[in-house]
Enzyme design. Structure first.
Site, PDB file in Angstrom:
ATOM      1  CG  ASP A  89      -2.025   1.046   1.115  1.00 42.18           C
ATOM      2  OD1 ASP A  89      -2.233   1.595   0.011  1.00 42.18           O
ATOM      3  OD2 ASP A  89      -2.647   1.356   2.132  1.00 42.18           O
ATOM      4  CG  ASP A 108      -0.586   5.216   4.305  1.00 39.53           C
ATOM      5  OD1 ASP A 108       0.224   5.720   3.500  1.00 39.53           O
ATOM      6  OD2 ASP A 108      -1.544   4.505   3.946  1.00 39.53           O
ATOM      7  NE  ARG A 135      -2.205   8.270  -2.574  1.00 38.03           N
ATOM      8  CZ  ARG A 135      -3.079   7.453  -1.983  1.00 38.03           C
ATOM      9  NH1 ARG A 135      -2.687   6.751  -0.934  1.00 38.03           N
ATOM     10  NH2 ARG A 135      -4.313   7.340  -2.420  1.00 38.03           N
TER      11      ARG A 135
END
Length: 411
Positions: free
Chosen positions: A231, A235, A287
């Protein structure tokens, strides 16, 4: 006279009690971004004074590295690292106040961790400074649940966490992760996992992040090398704040960093994070980071590769890009640094995104929006003094895991 004596005694007692209070303040939640602004400004002034006095002496212009890398006796002074954090995560002390814990075994048992393993170290309830006896590859069977007041310090060994679930920091505080290779992280299955010596929790299937920071504060990730995870590489979600991501080398991954859980999770509106001195290298999609709500200081990073965009966001985050070096790809369709998600131009034009002193190369361009340079909004997204972008190459030359040998400076 007795009354005056009693009053004098009570006044003295209260002054002594007030002097004790700051020792406990550092672990309290950061609730209001406004309350951080004055602390940040004071910290910037103090750091500049120390630099002028020669406190920083290695000459890399990187204030974190110049704080500790100069010392060839770093192995004897490991905990000095805890004094070198900057940005919104500068209060992260990790295991500074605890004992050293030596990891000697690379095996992993999520339910009954063996003494001497990394999992056994991180679930302890007391502060610990965790180091490694030798090189090792740690293949975790479930997410590594890190407890508060821990430092994972990989200096002096070649430590990889790979080919399994990786690191999860959930509702914890004061954690430092330094000098670890984190790559090829995969989704973990559901099952019981120890989160303290005498407690287990049932965990559902994990996302496959390299590092997940969930509902946590005072977190610092420094000098790690991250790549190829299922992923995200890092995060930061669910109301986390007081986070610094610095000096990391990130490569070969599509969705690099996410800040903010979802466009509806407004508890992330007070998030404050610093992204500084990182090298975003080959094989990255976007990102770097992607932000929701919150306040983000993206400062003195080196962007040498992106396939889609570099910095993006939704839900009106405040993004202050300062002193970075952006080298756009040769693809004419992806020269833009910024990307706005899930909104019309009429909406994102009001988001506070600002570029100051960034170096744009090979046609790179930043699309600013929202309030002007004088807006006080950016004070909440300002966490440190930026250096000129022409110094980015020297400031990020050591990004990622360093080579550290006893008796020599780390390089």
């Amino acid at each position: 006279m007795k009354i005056f004596s009693i009053m004098a005694f009570l006044t003295t007692l209260m002054l002594h009690l007030l002097l004790l209070v700051p020792a406990f303040i550092h672990c309290s939640p950061v609730q209001d971004p406004e309350s951080v602004v004055q602390q940040v400004q004071k910290s910037i002034i103090e750091n500049e004074k120390r630099r002028k006095l020669g406190y920083y002496s290695c000459g890399t212009n990187n204030p974190i590295d110049d704080c500790w890398r100069c010392d060839p006796s770093w192995e004897k002074n490991r905990k000095r690292l805890a004094e070198c954090a900057i940005g919104f995560g500068r209060h992260a002390i990790g295991g500074k106040d605890g004992k050293y814990y030596m990891v000697i075994d690379s095996s992993d048992d999520p339910i009954n961790p063996k003494p001497g393993t990394l999992r056994h170290a991180v679930i302890q309830q007391e502060p610990l400074w965790i180091i490694f006896k030798h090189d090792m590859v740690i293949n975790l069977k479930m997410d590594l649940l890190v407890n508060s007041y821990k430092t994972i310090d990989g200096r002096g060994a070649n430590v990889h966490i790979a080919e399994g679930p990786c690191i999860r920091i959930q509702q914890k505080t004061n954690i430092i992760i330094h000098g670890i290779h984190i790559h090829h992280c995969v989704r973990g299955g559901s099952g019981y996992v120890s989160d303290s010596p005498n407690h287990r929790v049932m965990k559902t299937r994990s996302d496959g992040d390299g590092i997940t920071i969930f509902g946590s504060e005072h977190i610092w990730v420094d000098h790690c090398s991250l790549s190829n995870c299922f992923d995200g590489l890092i995060d930061v979600v669910h109301g986390s704040t007081g986070v610094t991501i610095s000096n990391n080398y990130m490569t070969h991954h599509n969705k690099v960093m996410l800040f903010g859980h979802s466009d509806s999770y407004q508890e992330d509106k007070n998030m404050q994070a610093t992204i500084a001195f990182n090298h975003f290298g080959e094989g990255l999609g976007g990102r770097m980071p992607r932000c929701r709500f919150g306040y983000f200081h993206v400062v003195n990073n080196d962007y040498t590769h992106w396939q889609q965009y570099a910095i993006g966001g939704s839900s009106s985050p405040t993004i202050f890009s300062q002193g970075n070096r952006f080298l756009a790809p040769d693809d004419d369709d992806h020269k833009e640094i910024t990307k706005h998600f899930d909104s019309s131009e009429g909406e994102w034009k009001n988001w506070n995104w600002r570029s100051e002193g960034d170096l744009m190369l090979n046609g790179a361009y930043f699309t600013p929006s929202g309030a002007g340079a004088s807006s006080s909004t950016y004070a909440k997204a300002s966490s440190m003094a930026a250096r000129p972008p022409m110094l980015v190459a020297s400031m990020t030359a050591g990004a990622g895991v360093l080579s550290c040998k006893k008796g020599y400076q780390c390089y």
